[in-house]
Design a protein around this motif. Structure first.
Motif, PDB file in Angstrom:
ATOM      1  N   LEU B 324       7.875  30.385 -13.881  1.00  0.00           N
ATOM      2  CA  LEU B 324       6.937  30.219 -12.773  1.00  0.00           C
ATOM      3  C   LEU B 324       7.717  29.708 -11.570  1.00  0.00           C
ATOM      4  N   VAL B 325       7.476  30.320 -10.420  1.00  0.00           N
ATOM      5  CA  VAL B 325       8.070  29.826  -9.172  1.00  0.00           C
ATOM      6  C   VAL B 325       6.915  29.559  -8.221  1.00  0.00           C
ATOM      7  N   VAL B 326       6.737  28.305  -7.846  1.00  0.00           N
ATOM      8  CA  VAL B 326       5.545  27.961  -7.061  1.00  0.00           C
ATOM      9  C   VAL B 326       5.850  26.942  -5.971  1.00  0.00           C
ATOM     10  N   SER B 327       4.990  26.938  -4.980  1.00  0.00           N
ATOM     11  CA  SER B 327       4.988  25.863  -3.992  1.00  0.00           C
ATOM     12  C   SER B 327       4.040  24.773  -4.493  1.00  0.00           C
ATOM     13  N   TYR B 328       4.131  23.606  -3.840  1.00  0.00           N
ATOM     14  CA  TYR B 328       3.266  22.499  -4.267  1.00  0.00           C
ATOM     15  C   TYR B 328       1.786  22.802  -4.015  1.00  0.00           C
ATOM     16  N   GLN B 329       1.520  23.631  -2.989  1.00  0.00           N
ATOM     17  CA  GLN B 329       0.102  23.940  -2.670  1.00  0.00           C
ATOM     18  C   GLN B 329      -0.614  24.541  -3.866  1.00  0.00           C
ATOM     19  N   SER B 330       0.143  25.198  -4.726  1.00  0.00           N
ATOM     20  CA  SER B 330      -0.522  25.858  -5.844  1.00  0.00           C
ATOM     21  C   SER B 330      -1.094  24.862  -6.845  1.00  0.00           C
ATOM     22  N   THR B 331      -0.718  23.575  -6.715  1.00  0.00           N
ATOM     23  CA  THR B 331      -1.343  22.558  -7.578  1.00  0.00           C
ATOM     24  C   THR B 331      -2.762  22.251  -7.108  1.00  0.00           C
TER      25      THR B 331
END
Lengths: 359, 456
Positions: B324-331
């Motif tokens: 998974l590659v994500v930005s913090y916004q996805s939390t």
């Protein structure tokens, strides 16, 4: 274990030979701040009557207007400085104490708080000695008859029983912190430092044997404080335990300042958490409001934020104050019991905030 | 008991007078942590044990204190750690030490050494105080060959402990994965030059091995199992994780950056030559912890870091996704920190071998991803959230991109999905979901291996 004790005994034995260089007089305090700690507290001659914590000449008792909770122990605080030296005043931080200064803090429990004349069981006395570059911290544990206390670098566990002012008996294992644990609280800007003797906590009247006096004024008169002309210029903290002393928020913030901010400040040991509980931190998230925890571990089982306004039971900060679980409780050192009054105050404060939606 | 009277005398004299250059007894080489070697070549290496760096056995030394298990061990160990001098070795002999209080070390240059991670066991089942089993706050420390088990809080924490070496140490909660286990097994934080090697971490309700807010970090040849996060690198500047095995965790290896902390903007992280497989243990993190958001069945997860290179790893058999590659916004956690940079940028994923994954996406987050991408989920899931402020001609500049090249999949094609920034759209169902890897072809310059300078 035997061998480690041998080490300590040698250490103490030789230390005893190294001491005793200053002039002998019944009331002369003897502190050689360059030397290792003495085995027995009596060697420093701080008290004329140790059992009732009656200080010797130059050893001045003091008190703080906001107290750090230590398992309901009563505390006796004293300061001593070498002749001709004084601490430099600081408006916000701990005073800059001279080399050789000693802060003395004794912990005990009333045998029965309803009957003060029954005296108290002395547990430990901690010395904070201002050495050349930093503070040395030495815990001493009292013997059973309260006549002298012995160096306990590795700390100790002491069974304690007392009866509180409501007549309820209590008993538990009191933990005397070891010298490393002293530093867990007593640290500022990376170096060991005292927590309490700040102007705002000293700026009130104390009943000295010579009569009532403002403590800062008394220190100035005794030659122990320089750089301040009049206590009226100094900050004054609220008493958190007096509902008339300030607003709920002021009292709660004072409580967190004295109990937590020595670690939870931008240069303290808990800076890695990003939580700053200093009394003058103005940014809500910094004091925990809607702040997600970082390494709270099991403490985060009850909620997502340190403080959820209006929802004390979802607030991790309160949960950590209200438990004795060693993996969850705060502070991590020096508390094995819950401070009911402090918990009630912080609960009331969080409840008083505008209610946030359920998280 | 292994210390003799002479040792005690020398130690006592040192304490009294200070051991100047003239009186300092010669120190065994092994009292100081062995200098970590530079990182090995990028080719996968099955290093035979005999070739790995070993410390030479310590000759008897006036600075060595030996302690045996027993009723007095609590005090004996703590006294030894307090009376230690730079160069001291505190030798913990074989056996189980039942300890009730957390231990702490605050003297520089000390080695705490056991007789093996299965032979010297510090058991904290009866712990009544201390938020960790062992807390180190001094620099140039080595911890070797012992185990810390069943602590109430963290296993081993070190803070501000530059040049710490933790080797062949086991941190474990022996009752299996449980929410009531402590958070971190091995937990260096806020330190420079951290080496964790040949360690084992089992059962942490947050992370088995967690390095936070540190600079210049190597975690190698470690095994992390049955933790929520096997190995986590958080808010670090410069870290290599290699030749580790992460299995049976909720998520295998995490590279995170979080807001509201003194050190942020994690960057320059390399994950290489690791075996990350079957991390499908249901997430058992207490709900307020960030790792509670990790979907069960995640191999590698990169969040909000820049310059991350993931290569030569074997990543397979994950119920949600291999990566998974994500930005913090996805939390979906609100960001209140104006200095925080929430994006995952300059991510380079190459030469890995992926295997099966995605059949049973875990947790709320896994279900959200599945709703957009369908099941099975692909090897690599990217949330597609980018910093539009950086756009040049409506695109990220090349140096900030996500590149996926030259990977293999034992199941056939390497699969991928971009969720099109769905997490930050008012209507996530309107996100443009893409499965095409062509926009991510290309490479970034190889990151430099971490080298830890010899300081003692």
């Amino acid at each position: 274990m035997i061998m480690a004790t041998v080490v300590l005994q040698w250490f103490v034995l030789l230390a005893a030979f190294a001491g005793g260089t200053t002039e002998e007089s019944p009331s002369t305090v003897r502190v050689d701040y360059e030397a290792p700690p003495l085995e027995w507290l009596s060697g420093y001659n701080l008290f004329s009557n140790p059992g009732i914590q009656e200080p010797n000449t130059g050893v001045i008792p003091y008190d703080l207007s906001a107290l750090l909770f230590s398992d309901y122990a009563t505390k006796h605080r004293f300061v001593w400085m070498p002749a001709g030296t004084s601490a430099n005043y600081h408006e916000r931080e701990v005073f800059d104490f001279p080399e050789g200064a000693v802060l003395i803090k004794s912990f005990g429990y009333p045998r029965d708080a309803r009957f003060p004349d029954r005296g108290e069981q002395l547990i430990e006395t901690r010395l904070l000695v201002r050495a050349r570059s930093d503070w040395k911290m030495y815990p001493y544990v009292w013997n059973e008859d309260g006549t002298d206390a012995r160096l306990a670098l590795a700390g100790a566990r002491v069974p304690v029983t007392w009866v509180d002012s409501g007549g309820t008996p209590h008993s538990f294992q009191y933990i005397v912190p070891n010298v490393n644990q002293c530093k867990h609280c007593h640290i500022g800007k990376g170096l060991p430092a005292p927590v309490g003797p700040k102007a705002r906590y000293l700026n009130f009247d104390y009943s000295y044997p010579s009569g009532r006096d403002n403590q800062l004024a008394h220190w100035i008169k005794a030659g122990y404080l320089s750089g301040l002309d009049d206590p009226i210029q100094a900050m004054k903290s609220r008493r958190w335990d007096d509902p008339n002393a300030g607003t709920l928020e002021e009292r709660a913030r004072t409580y967190l300042d004295i109990n937590c901010a020595h670690c939870h400040n931008p240069t303290g040991p808990a800076f890695t958490s990003g939580l700053d509980l200093s009394f003058d931190q103005a940014i809500p998230v910094r004091i925990g409001i809607f702040k997600a925890p970082v390494a709270a571990g099991r403490a985060a089982s009850i909620g997502r934020y340190d403080i959820v306004p209006g929802r004390p039971d979802e607030s991790i900060l309160l949960y950590r104050l209200a438990t004795t679980d060693p993996g969850v409780r705060m502070p991590t050192v020096g508390r094995g019991l819950v401070h009911d009054e402090g918990v009630a105050l912080i609960r009331e404060w969080i409840e008083s905030m505008p209610m946030a939606p359920a998280q | 008991m292994g210390i003799n009277r002479w040792s005690a005398l020398v130690l006592a004299l040192c304490l009294l007078q200070g051991c100047g250059p003239g009186t300092e007894p010669s120190m065994p080489q092994s009292a100081a942590p062995a200098a970590p070697v530079a990182q090995p070549p990028a080719e996968p290496v099955e290093a035979p044990l005999a070739e790995t760096p070993q410390t030479t056995p310590a000759p008897p030394s006036p600075h060595e204190v030996s302690i045996l298990p027993g009723a007095d061990a609590q005090t004996a160990i703590q006294e030894a750690l307090i009376l230690a001098k730079p160069g001291s070795v505190v030798q913990l002999e074989e056996g189980v030490y039942n300890l009730e209080l957390g231990l702490s070390l605050d003297v520089e240059g000390v080695t705490i050494r056991g007789r093996g991670m299965d032979k010297t066991v510090l058991d904290f089942k009866q712990q009544v105080a201390g938020s960790e089993g062992l807390f180190v706050t001094s620099k140039n420390v080595a911890l070797e060959d012992f185990a810390v088990v069943d602590t109430k809080g963290n296993g081993i924490k070190s803070q501000g402990s530059d040049n710490i070496v933790i080797r062949r140490v086991r941190a474990e909660w022996t009752g299996g994965p449980k929410e009531t286990n402590g958070a971190y097994g091995i937990y260096p934080v806020s330190s420079a030059n951290v080496l964790v090697e040949d360690c084992v971490a089992i059962g942490g309700s947050d992370s088995g091995i967690y390095v936070g807010q540190s600079r210049n970090v190597i975690v190698r040849r470690c095994r992390a199992e049955y933790n929520v996060a096997g190995i986590e690198i958080e808010n670090c500047h410069g870290a290599d994780v290699y030749e580790c095995t992460a299995t049976n965790n909720t998520g295998g290896i995490l590279v995170f950056d979080l807001p509201d902390l003194p050190q942020q903007r994690g960057h320059d992280i390399r994950l290489l030559d690791n075996k990350v497989f079957a991390n499908n243990t249901p997430n058992f993190a207490p709900k307020g912890n960030i790792v509670a958001t990790v979907p069960t069945g995640t191999g590698v997860m990169v969040m909000a870091n820049s310059n991350v290179e993931v290569f030569n790893n074997e990543i397979r058999d994950h119920d949600t996704a291999n990566m998974l590659v994500v930005s913090y916004q996805s939390t979906l956690i609100e960001i209140k920190d104006p200095n925080y940079y929430p994006y995952a940028e300059a991510i380079h994923v190459h030469d890995n071998t992926f295997g099966a994954c995605g059949a049973k996406p875990g947790g709320e987050r896994g279900e959200l991803i599945a709703a957009l991408a369908g099941t099975p989920l692909p090897d690599i899931v990217w949330d597609g959230i980018v910093n539009q402020a950086k756009f040049v001609d409506a695109k990220l500049p090349p140096e900030a991109g996500l590149y996926i090249q030259n990977n293999a999949d034992t199941q056939g094609e390497v699969t991928f999905v971009s969720l099109g920034g769905a997490a930050v759209l008012p209507d996530p169902t309107g996100a443009v979901v893409k499965r095409d890897l062509s926009e991510h072809s290309g490479a970034l310059p190889a990151l430099k291996p971490i080298e830890i300078p010899v300081t003692q």
